[in-house]
Design an enzyme around this catalytic site. Structure first.
Site, mmCIF file in Angstrom:
data_model
loop_
_atom_site.group_PDB
_atom_site.id
_atom_site.type_symbol
_atom_site.label_atom_id
_atom_site.label_comp_id
_atom_site.label_asym_id
_atom_site.label_seq_id
_atom_site.Cartn_x
_atom_site.Cartn_y
_atom_site.Cartn_z
ATOM 1 N N TYR A 155 31.610 -4.402 10.966
ATOM 2 C CA TYR A 155 31.764 -5.825 11.285
ATOM 3 C C TYR A 155 33.124 -6.340 10.811
ATOM 4 C CZ TYR A 155 30.557 -10.811 11.608
ATOM 5 O OH TYR A 155 30.535 -12.148 11.921
ATOM 6 N N LYS A 203 36.161 -7.772 13.191
ATOM 7 C CA LYS A 203 36.659 -9.144 13.061
ATOM 8 C C LYS A 203 38.128 -9.171 12.634
ATOM 9 C CE LYS A 203 32.975 -11.369 14.325
ATOM 10 N NZ LYS A 203 32.988 -12.161 15.577
#
Length: 246
Positions: free
Chosen positions: A154, A158
């Site tokens: 994640y 990002k």
């Protein structure tokens, strides 16, 4: 503020995406709410917008599918004649320690969070360039700024969105297209509600303001970036995190 503007919000069925869609619609934009599997949630959000006097419709597309994203953008252009605001919000988590993370979990998160953002920008940019105007707002995360244990996939996705934002901003600026990112911290959504209490408490302890954000507080910053008030901003990452990334 956004009267007659055409907007697309990905992952708009719930959480931040839903709040963003409702916020943009409340300011006069016609909003396309993208969803992948949660049709009921997306249609419920559309119904709420219509009930409040706004204009919206749901559109199904898996943003990790390059061809499908092209078809979605083309459909919007054919139906509405233009696209003024693109909000890349669709995202998932598949948390786990790096040493135990499967390749499948790593790839799936990057396919949706990072490649999905590339796909929509790639297909939308050709129309925005012809218009010589537009706003692209990418929802990244404070995890992409600071990193986060148990979220290697994640955080990487990002952080990648931040780099993509800055590159796209440089490439598109000469045609009047502004590309910016919003990096939320801990936001109270269905996704974060599912976290163990211990994790929630740990996250709250890192927030100087001492509380989680409401989705509407993230949506308010997206509205600013979608409006003329931000016309001289591009390539920026606005942390809306209660001070976590100070």
């Amino acid at each position: 503020m956004l009267t007659d503007k055409i907007a697309l919000v990905t992952g708009a069925g719930r959480g931040i995406g839903r709040a963003v869609a409702k916020m943009l619609a409340s300011q006069g934009a016609y909003v396309y709410l993208n969803y992948h599997g949660s049709e009921a949630a997306a249609q419920e959000a559309v119904a709420e917008i219509l009930k409040s006097g706004g204009k919206a419709e749901a559109v199904q597309c898996d943003v990790s599918d390059f061809k499908a994203c092209g078809e979605m953008i083309q459909m919007i252009i054919q139906k509405s004649g233009r696209l003024d605001i693109l909000v890349n919000n669709a995202g998932i988590t598949r948390d786990g320690l790096l040493m135990k993370m499967s390749e499948e979990d790593y790839d799936k998160v990057l396919d949706i969070n990072l490649k999905g953002t590339f796909h929509t920008i790639r297909h939308a940019s050709r129309y925005l360039l012809k218009q010589r105007s537009g706003r692209i707002i990418n929802i990244t995360s404070v995890s992409g700024v600071l990193g986060n244990a148990g979220q290697a996939n994640y955080s990487a996705s990002k952080a990648g969105v931040i780099g993509l934002t800055k590159s796209a901003a440089r490439e598109l600026a000469s045609r009047g297209i502004c590309v910016n990112a919003v990096a939320p911290g801990y936001v109270k959504t269905d996704m974060t509600d599912a976290l163990p209490d211990q994790v929630k408490e740990q996250m709250l302890s890192q927030i100087p303001l001492g509380r989680a954000a409401k989705p509407e507080e993230i949506a308010g910053v997206v509205l600013f970036l979608a409006s003329e008030q931000s016309a001289y901003m591009t390539g920026q990452v606005l942390c809306v995190d209660g001070g976590m990334a100070m």
